[in-house]
Design an enzyme around this catalytic site. Structure first.
Site, PDB file in Angstrom:
ATOM      1  N   CYS A   1       0.841  -1.198   0.000  1.00 25.25           N
ATOM      2  CA  CYS A   1       0.000   0.000   0.000  1.00 25.25           C
ATOM      3  C   CYS A   1       0.875   1.247   0.000  1.00 25.25           C
ATOM      4  CB  CYS A   1      -0.887   0.001   1.235  1.00 25.25           C
ATOM      5  SG  CYS A   1       0.084  -0.111   2.740  1.00 25.25           S
TER       6      CYS A   1
ATOM      7  N   CYS B   1       2.794   2.413   3.066  1.00 25.49           N
ATOM      8  CA  CYS B   1       4.058   1.777   3.457  1.00 25.49           C
ATOM      9  C   CYS B   1       5.231   2.701   3.130  1.00 25.49           C
ATOM     10  CB  CYS B   1       4.282   0.467   2.714  1.00 25.49           C
ATOM     11  SG  CYS B   1       2.868  -0.599   2.690  1.00 25.49           S
TER      12      CYS B   1
ATOM     13  N   ASP C   1      15.078 -40.180 -24.505  1.00 22.59           N
ATOM     14  CA  ASP C   1      13.889 -39.340 -24.525  1.00 22.59           C
ATOM     15  C   ASP C   1      13.136 -39.722 -25.796  1.00 22.59           C
ATOM     16  OD1 ASP C   1      12.215 -37.043 -24.151  1.00 22.59           O
ATOM     17  OD2 ASP C   1      13.399 -36.067 -25.714  1.00 22.59           O
TER      18      ASP C   1
ATOM     19  N   ASP D   1      16.906 -33.977 -26.086  1.00 24.28           N
ATOM     20  CA  ASP D   1      17.087 -32.802 -26.941  1.00 24.28           C
ATOM     21  C   ASP D   1      16.465 -31.542 -26.380  1.00 24.28           C
ATOM     22  OD1 ASP D   1      14.472 -33.666 -27.254  1.00 24.28           O
ATOM     23  OD2 ASP D   1      14.323 -32.768 -29.243  1.00 24.28           O
TER      24      ASP D   1
END
Lengths: 758, 120
Positions: free
Chosen positions: A23, A26, A443, A643
């Site tokens: 806010c 502050c 993979d 990859d």
């Protein structure tokens, strides 16, 4: 106020980033807290940027504490980013490399001509006063080289001696030092030595220093490349972000540095921009290219409530999202961290030359003294000369010059050999480890498969249309679509020589497909839902579509004038030689495992085709490295092939990481080995080259070490009582040169090695 | 001749004692202050560091030596492997340890140091 007045030169302006200030009230609190510190002249907060600029003489730690004491978090805006830290490290390494190379050239500049002269049979003896003068001059030059190029060995040897340890430095210092001192004794007092021993060893001193410095320089250079992967990953991060913040009470979009993005900030991303932090979409619709993170080539559609990930690329729409993870918490930052950790945790195979040196050096020193004593007590005249010669020869022949060459020479040739086969090897250790691989993780997308979806099947439902008409209609329709699969269809048809035409009344129906008018006919192209919604009867084609789906393909229906015309299936095809390459690995006794983020059905279909029985599907990016660790825990030496960026942590953690050359740069940088051709045959080639290299290294180590092990007792005079043989320093020097020659020749033999034909 | 032989034997005894038998008694207490271990010229300085059992310890490393081996420090007993930047401080946090002696070294074991963990 009781402010301490300090010299003006101590004054500095510092910037803090404040977290937790939500806010405007502050602002005052933070400014007051900072201003009340002795030594702070001014503190001004920019609420929109959440930064405070403080002028004064106070150290930043105190300022941070003051902000924290009133309930906010603060950090210095000048904290170095990973990027800067790596740059600094690179600059330091570069500098060290350059200074080492200077030392190398200077040492070899004297050593090589002397070595050539000696090998060509030039006399290295001191008989005339001219020779004495010349050798004295060379001796002084050599001392200068010892100081300039070899100072660090002598300091290191001395320091480690005072620390009760002996290492490579000790051997180098002892060997070169003794060779030099002995040579200087020959120059000044040749008469105290037997004629056969009046030989100088300045070339040995200069060559040993030059070669060992060269080895160090090459190692520094090789090591520098490991930070490249991290650098590239960091390069993926956006540098700035456009956030919505209150400026003068009004919400405005402002561009700020990525470090200043706070949790729950609302971030705007426009087409073509990178996602800056992780978050959840709160407004808009787009497709995002996540391939750098997941390896999956197709962009992913995102709308409200969907998650977006930092580093991925926004393709089509403009969205607003709420930041849910910032700074070091983003998925990308965590991947960067994982790669860093994995790179560091990689076990290093100790080098024989260094492991033995701790015991070797004291043993050699004792042997040298013992042999001197034995000669003094029992040797024939001139006993003193024999004692000095044998003691010195022991030290010279013990210097493990060829031992140091044995491994790097083979590795150099092996790496070159592999490069010819399209396999780029990052470091010698990977080359050595590849031969020991017992399990290979592959993979799926982009590794076993092409990684780019293509049209695989066209099933005609209405015989009145030809296949080319169907493809033309479909690609004309899809060329206006943003759907991820659309591009695959357009590319595939253009490749087969069919050009898309323009359509009218184009309409994309999210989650269903597209609709348009093509040459006066109404076209519908999309999934089953789209057909049912429009009352297109599918009949037995539902089953056929299911069959395609079972084969890991994505079927799409094309209806012309509300009548089913065809099914077009798109899938990521398996590379032509994946099957044979995987067979080759299995024939080598390697356990081949497939790992993918894709669904189980697709994964199993692909695995079945390529002959892999062990499959892990639906694996999250962060779990890929866990799988590597799991296999390692089972005692396997694990090779990982991938990859994508999501493979990077697993690639780095595996005993040997293989990246597909057509993959992402990050994967390539994280891996130890890159397969330039993209073919999996590179794996078996790399392993074959690795095995041949390792064999070669073992031969080399034997060839080099035998000179040291057999040479030491010989040099000490063990054979003298039986055969009257004594190794004098001339032979010791020649043996050293010859052992290096053996190693170089044997390593070159590796050039004739051919990996198995395929 | 006797003297020369004696000198030789003394030299051998010195080598054996110096490299193998000598156990340095001095160890730097890490609990008192933040310890900076300087990595330079082939050694860690200090190379013997005393810490207390059951306490987490923080060590600062400052590498001044460019040699590649010095660039990484390993604490094998705790599976810690950290890269040390050249001419910059690196903080390494050690877990709480049981009484005993633990080695730390560079990958080639050219640089070696010992952590001595004692009861408080």
């Amino acid at each position: 106020m009781n402010k301490i007045i300090k010299n003006n030169t101590d004054k500095k302006t510092q910037e803090l980033i404040i977290d937790g200030a939500s806010c405007a009230s502050c602002v005052g609190k933070i400014e007051v807290a900072l201003r009340s510190i002795d030594g702070v002249d001014s503190a001004e907060m920019n609420f929109a940027l959440r930064t405070v600029t403080v002028t004064g003489t106070v150290e930043i730690e105190l300022l941070i504490k003051a902000v924290e004491s009133i309930g906010y978090n603060a950090k210095s805006a000048e904290d170095k980013s990973d990027d800067e830290l790596i740059d600094e490290k690179d600059i330091a390494d570069q500098k060290y490399y350059k200074s080492l190379m200077r030392q190398v050239w200077i040492a070899l500049g004297l050593g090589i001509p002397l070595m050539v002269y000696s090998l060509a049979g030039g006399p290295m003896t001191v008989d005339t006063s001219l020779e004495r003068g010349v050798w004295f001059f060379i001796g002084i030059l050599c001392a200068a080289i010892m100081y300039f190029s070899g100072k660090h060995f002598y300091i290191g040897a001395w320091k480690s001696f005072t620390n009760h340890t002996a290492n490579m430095d000790t051997l180098i210092a002892l060997g070169t030092g003794t060779a030099w001192i002995y040579s200087m004794v020959v120059v000044f007092f040749p008469m105290i030595l037997p004629e056969m021993a009046r030989h100088v060893y300045f070339e040995a001193t200069a060559m040993i220093i030059g070669l060992i410095d060269l080895g160090l320089a090459l190692e520094v250079k090789a090591r520098g490349r490991t930070s490249e992967a991290i650098k590239r990953l960091i390069g993926l991060q956006a540098k700035t972000a456009r956030v919505v913040r209150d400026v003068n009470g009004k919400p405005q979009e402002i561009d700020i540095a990525i470090e200043q993005v706070l949790l729950n900030d609302i971030v705007r991303v426009r087409p073509g921009e990178k996602i800056s932090v992780d978050g959840i979409v709160i407004q808009g619709y787009t497709s995002i290219d996540e391939s750098m993170l997941t390896g999956e080539p197709m962009p992913v559609e995102k709308s409200e409530e969907d998650e977006v990930v930092a580093g991925t690329l926004n393709k089509t729409g403009s969205i607003l999202f709420k930041a849910t993870r910032v700074g070091k918490d983003t998925a990308l930052a965590q991947i960067i961290n994982m790669v860093k950790r994995a790179q560091n945790s990689k076990p290093s195979i100790g080098r024989l030359a260094d492991v033995i040196s701790a015991y070797f050096v004291p043993v050699v020193m004792i042997t040298s003294i013992v042999s001197a004593l034995v000669w003094l007590n029992f040797g024939p005249d001139p006993a003193v000369a024999f004692a000095v010669v044998s003691a010195t020869t022991v030290l010279i022949i013990a210097c493990p010059c060829a031992l140091g060459l044995a491994t790097p020479m083979s590795v150099m040739v092996g790496v070159g050999k592999a490069a010819e086969a399209g396999v780029l090897i990052r470091n010698g250790e990977a080359l050595q480890t590849a031969s020991k691989i017992t399990a290979m993780i592959l993979d799926k997308t982009g590794t076993i498969t092409e990684g780019a979806p293509k049209v695989t099947d066209v099933l005609i439902a209405d015989e009145s249309y030809s296949e080319s008409y169907i493809l033309k209609a479909a690609s004309s329709l899809e060329s206006g679509s943003e759907h991820p699969l659309a591009q695959a269809i357009v590319d595939s048809t253009i490749q087969s020589g069919i050009d898309p035409e323009t359509v009218t009344d184009f309409n994309a129906i999210a989650g269903h497909g597209v609709q348009a008018t093509f040459k006066g006919r109404e076209l519908l192209f999309g999934n089953q839902k789209l057909m049912l919604k429009n009352g297109v009867p599918l009949m037995e084609f539902v089953e056929k579509a299911q069959k395609l789906a079972d084969e890991a393909k994505t079927p799409m229906y094309l209806a012309i004038d509300k009548k089913l015309a065809a099914i077009i299936a798109v899938s990521d095809p398996i590379k032509a030689d994946s099957v044979s390459a995987i067979k080759r690995l299995q024939a080598n006794g390697i356990r081949v495992v497939m790992l993918t983020g894709d669904n189980k059905a697709t994964a199993n279909a692909v695995a079945k085709k390529v002959g892999i029985t062990e499959v892990f599907a639906e694996v999250l990016p962060e779990d890929k490295s866990n799988k590597v660790a799991e296999l390692q825990a089972q005692g396997e030496i694990v090779g990982m092939t991938g990859d994508g960026i999501n493979d990077a942590p697993a690639l780095a953690l595996a005993n040997v990481g293989f990246a597909i050359g057509t993959g992402t740069d990050v994967a390539i940088e994280s891996a130890d080995i890159t397969l330039m051709r993209g073919s999996l045959h590179g794996l078996a080639d790399a392993i074959a080259v690795s095995k041949a290299t390792l064999r070669n290294i073992k031969q080399n180590l034997f060839g080099a070490f035998i000179y040291n092990v057999a040479g030491v007792p010989f040099a000490a005079g063990l054979l003298y009582p039986f055969f009257g043989l004594l190794l004098n320093p001339v032979i010791a020097g020649a043996a050293m040169a010859f052992s290096s020659l053996t190693v170089v020749t044997n390593a070159n033999r590796l050039r004739f090695f051919k990996p198995q034909e395929h | 001749m006797m003297i020369i032989n004696l000198i030789g034997l003394v030299l051998i005894a010195l080598i054996v004692w110096w490299f193998w038998l000598y156990k340095p008694a001095k160890a730097v207490d890490a609990s008192a202050d933040n310890i900076t271990v300087v990595v330079n010229n082939g050694i860690y300085q200090p190379s013997r560091i005393k810490v207390f059992e059951g306490k987490k310890t923080t060590l600062q490393f400052l590498r001044k030596d460019g040699s590649p081996c010095a660039a990484t420090v390993l604490f094998p007993a705790f599976e810690i492997s950290e890269e040390l930047p050249l001419n910059a401080n690196k903080t390494i946090e050690l877990p709480s340890m049981l009484t005993g002696e633990y080695l730390f070294h560079c990958p080639m074991k050219m640089y070696t140091g010992t952590l001595i963990v004692e009861k408080e």
